[in-house]
Write a protein that holds these residues in place. Structure first.
Motif, PDB file in Angstrom:
ATOM      1  N   LEU A 173       0.837  -1.193   0.000  1.00 26.93           N
ATOM      2  CA  LEU A 173       0.000   0.000   0.000  1.00 26.93           C
ATOM      3  C   LEU A 173       0.875   1.247   0.000  1.00 26.93           C
ATOM      4  CD1 LEU A 173      -2.773  -1.088   2.499  1.00 26.93           C
ATOM      5  CD2 LEU A 173      -3.042  -0.699   0.058  1.00 26.93           C
ATOM      6  N   PHE A 203      -6.444  -3.939   9.725  1.00 28.00           N
ATOM      7  CA  PHE A 203      -5.930  -2.599   9.985  1.00 28.00           C
ATOM      8  C   PHE A 203      -6.242  -2.168  11.404  1.00 28.00           C
ATOM      9  CE2 PHE A 203      -6.618  -2.752   5.439  1.00 28.00           C
ATOM     10  CZ  PHE A 203      -5.452  -2.210   4.947  1.00 28.00           C
ATOM     11  N   ASN A 219     -11.400  -0.597   9.130  1.00 25.17           N
ATOM     12  CA  ASN A 219     -11.778  -0.336   7.737  1.00 25.17           C
ATOM     13  C   ASN A 219     -12.786  -1.339   7.194  1.00 25.17           C
ATOM     14  OD1 ASN A 219      -9.848   1.555   8.062  1.00 25.17           O
ATOM     15  ND2 ASN A 219      -8.395   0.718   6.607  1.00 25.17           N
ATOM     16  N   SER A 278      -8.846   4.903   3.019  1.00 22.97           N
ATOM     17  CA  SER A 278      -8.616   3.636   3.712  1.00 22.97           C
ATOM     18  C   SER A 278      -9.596   2.564   3.248  1.00 22.97           C
ATOM     19  CB  SER A 278      -8.733   3.833   5.221  1.00 22.97           C
ATOM     20  OG  SER A 278     -10.049   4.213   5.545  1.00 22.97           O
ATOM     21  N   GLN A 279     -10.745   2.987   2.749  1.00 25.20           N
ATOM     22  CA  GLN A 279     -11.702   2.003   2.233  1.00 25.20           C
ATOM     23  C   GLN A 279     -11.155   1.320   0.990  1.00 25.20           C
ATOM     24  OE1 GLN A 279     -15.154   1.098   3.156  1.00 25.20           O
ATOM     25  NE2 GLN A 279     -14.216   1.723   5.071  1.00 25.20           N
ATOM     26  N   ALA A 310      -8.008   1.168   0.273  1.00 29.51           N
ATOM     27  CA  ALA A 310      -6.846   0.389   0.704  1.00 29.51           C
ATOM     28  C   ALA A 310      -7.288  -0.968   1.248  1.00 29.51           C
ATOM     29  CB  ALA A 310      -6.063   1.161   1.769  1.00 29.51           C
ATOM     30  N   ALA A 311      -8.364  -0.958   2.048  1.00 26.25           N
ATOM     31  CA  ALA A 311      -8.854  -2.219   2.611  1.00 26.25           C
ATOM     32  C   ALA A 311      -9.291  -3.165   1.494  1.00 26.25           C
ATOM     33  CB  ALA A 311     -10.008  -1.954   3.568  1.00 26.25           C
TER      34      ALA A 311
END
Ligand SMILES: Nc1ncnc2c1ncn2[C@@H]1O[C@H](COP(=O)(O)OP(=O)(O)OP(=O)(O)O)[C@@H](O)[C@H]1O
Ligand SMILES: [Mg+2]
Lengths: 265, 304
Positions: free
Chosen positions: A68, A101, A105, B198-199, B201-202
């Motif tokens: 990421l 995380f 999330n 972050s959504q 990314a998740a």
């Protein structure tokens, strides 16, 4: 310090049964060096605990492993294959790594069940029935079967945390990265998550866990890495790192943690 | 009595709570007394609201009626005979406006979403697509609606392209779609950008591709968030369908214009205007209600 890293990190060749390996990883944000020179080797079926002060780069390290974040220098290997090579297939790499995380999330527009079955159905092309059966089985094991049809915002923090673990597991990863998974839990739930992690380990899962709960790290980890000032300052079995730390800075960190009551047992 | 939500709500909630749990709970004296007091307050607020509305209305009426030009204005704008004559014609024309709104509305949503998604594409292959989409939106956001309509309705037929329609209704509709797609794509884009990174990314860390993350995680959340502003766009589209009358399509406005033209009386315009307003109010209220409901949903349940 660099010499210490070379000692702490594994040898030059990727050993057999080694799932993850970091070599001289460097990561900066703007001018701020977060990871200076990190070496780390994670053997198969083992649990590695990352400890270190807040802001020492534990989450950043995990985001780098999961691609990421792009590292500035060094290399990361998954099963001996360099995943930081620009030619590597990022999607294929991420499919082999599960992440929970620090901030969960979860997807707020999906039920717990849909959150969990998304990857199995869309990425691994499992049928709905099959994916849901497996999800329910996992939820059952974490005591959450009754919440399958709820939306994430109606769960408590600890429940969301466990759903995130199930979601990561359902994708069938080779390596599981757990960032601060006990942060929102009361001591009883910490115990439960601990036993989940132990179960997973027995089933052969390889895990990297970042935590501020030294008791948790001591209980569950095979090796503990102390991250400080952008390097793995000290690394070894928990008895050694907690019982007989070699570095002055490790000792100071641990004594601060003891003072705050987070190291028992 | 009216929608005084603030005072009405606690009573409803209390009723729900009492009905929900099946544990032999009896409301206490204290609770009954509190509820009785709240009901009394609600009734009082309703009374005050009614009284103050009446007073204001009377005051406004007197002000208008006593103005010096009132007699002339009344004859040219408020003539009941012409109103009666215009209403059926206007309503007949209104059908066209509604059809136009629905037809264009669907196309606008599709094009708007498409434009917004095209603009989020990353990678060198998509550079021309991204640039084109951006240029399109910039162009039509800046271009006044009326000019776009005139160009379409008068310009396109002048080109004498074979196979291209000269029907002012279709051309007018096309102009609406062109302009509104740009507005709506900006609404969608703001929605997409409001979904926390972050959504994505998740989703990506679960192994979903970029396109899958967009489709299953980002877009559903984005679209939900922009429903209220989209409804507002629909309201203004509904009004702007009246503009196609400049091409001679017989919609509600044009129907009014015909009567006004041979009677030299403006009442038909007023009728058409009122009809549009009546049509818009429920939509606006619906948008308000939906926005309120979504806000409330967002704030209950503390997502960490
Ligand atoms: N996207 C980013 N942009 C800029 N700086 C960042 C970014 N992500 C992290 N950092 C910085 O990197 C440093 C390490 O952050 P990181 O989240 O990895 O710490 P951590 O060890 O996980 O801390 P904690 O124990 O509080 O979770 C911090 O100083 C943070 O401000
Ligand atoms: Mg962290």
């Amino acid at each position: 310090m660099t010499a210490g890293v070379a000692r702490a990190g594994a040898g030059p060749a990727a050993g057999p049964g080694e799932v993850l390996r970091l070599e001289s990883v460097r990561k900066t944000f703007g001018g701020q060096v977060v990871l200076r020179d990190v070496g780390l080797a994670v053997p198969e079926h083992s649990v590695t605990a990352l400890i270190g002060a807040s802001g020492s780069g534990k989450s950043t390290l995990m985001r780098c492993v999961n691609l990421l974040e792009r590292i500035d220098d060094g290399a990361i290997f998954l099963d001996g294959e360099e995943i930081t090579d620009p030619r590597a297939d990022e999607d294929a790499v991420r499919r082999r790594i599960g992440v929970v995380f620090q901030s969960y999330n979860l997807f707020p527009h999906m039920t717990v069940l849909d959150n969990i079955t998304l990857a199995p159905r869309r990425v691994h092309r499992a049928g709905r029935a099959e994916a849901e059966a497996r999800a329910l089985e996992l939820l059952e094991r974490l005591g959450l079967a009754a919440k399958a049809k709820e939306y994430p915002d109606r769960l408590s923090g600890g429940q969301q945390q466990r759903v995130a673990i199930v979601r990561a597991l359902a994708a069938g990863p080779r390596l599981l990265l757990l960032d601060e998974i006990t942060a929102a839990l009361d001591p009883v739930l910490v115990g439960e998550v601990l036993s989940v992690v132990r179960d997973l380990k027995e089933q052969g899962m390889t895990m990297v866990i970042s935590t501020h709960e030294m008791g948790f790290a001591r209980e569950v980890a095979d090796q503990v890495c102390f991250l400080d000032d952008g390097v793995v300052l000290e690394q070894g079995p928990p008895e050694q790192v907690f019982g007989d730390p070699q570095e002055e800075r490790t000792r100071r960190f641990l004594s601060r943690v003891v003072a705050s009551g987070r190291l028992q047992g | 009595m009216s929608g005084d939500a603030r005072t009405a709500e606690p009573v409803d909630v209390a009723k729900d709570a009492a009905g929900d749990a099946d544990d032999g709970y009896r409301p206490s004296e204290r609770r009954l007394a509190h509820e009785a007091y709240r009901r009394g307050r609600a009734r009082r607020s309703a009374l005050i609201a009614t009284a103050s509305t009446l007073v204001t209305a009377v005051a406004l009426y007197l002000l208008v009626v006593n103005s010096p030009g009132w007699e002339v204005t009344r004859r040219t704008f408020f003539n009941l005979d012409y109103a009666r004559q215009a209403l059926p014609e206007v309503l007949r024309g209104l059908r066209l406006n509604l059809e136009l709104m629905l037809g264009c509305g669907v196309l606008i949503l599709v094009f708007g979403l498409l434009l917004a998604v095209l603009r989020t594409l990353r990678g060198p292959v998509f550079l021309p697509v991204r640039l084109l989409a951006t240029a399109y939106v910039d162009f039509f956001l800046g271009l006044p609606m009326i000019i776009c309509l005139l160009v379409m309705i008068t310009g396109v037929p002048a080109l004498r392209l074979s196979g291209v329609t000269t029907d002012p209704l279709l051309l007018g509709g096309a102009a609406l779609v062109l302009t509104y797609s740009a507005y709506v794509s900006e609404v969608f884009r703001s929605g997409i950008e409001s979904v926390h990174p972050s959504q994505r990314a998740a989703a990506r860390s679960l192994g979903l591709t970029n396109a899958q993350a967009m489709r299953y995680v980002v877009l559903p959340q984005a679209v939900r968030r922009v429903v209220p502003p989209l409804l507002n766009n629909l309201v203004s589209l509904q009004k702007d369908t009246g503009l196609v009358s400049i091409g001679g399509a017989i919609d509600a406005v044009y129907a009014a214009k015909i009567i006004a033209a041979h009677s030299f009386n403006f009442t038909p315009y007023l009728v058409a205007g009122l009809v549009f307003i009546v049509l818009t109010i429920p939509l606006t209220r619906f948008a308000d209600w939906l926005t309120g409901r979504m806000n409330r949903r967002q704030f209950q349940g503390g997502a960490v």
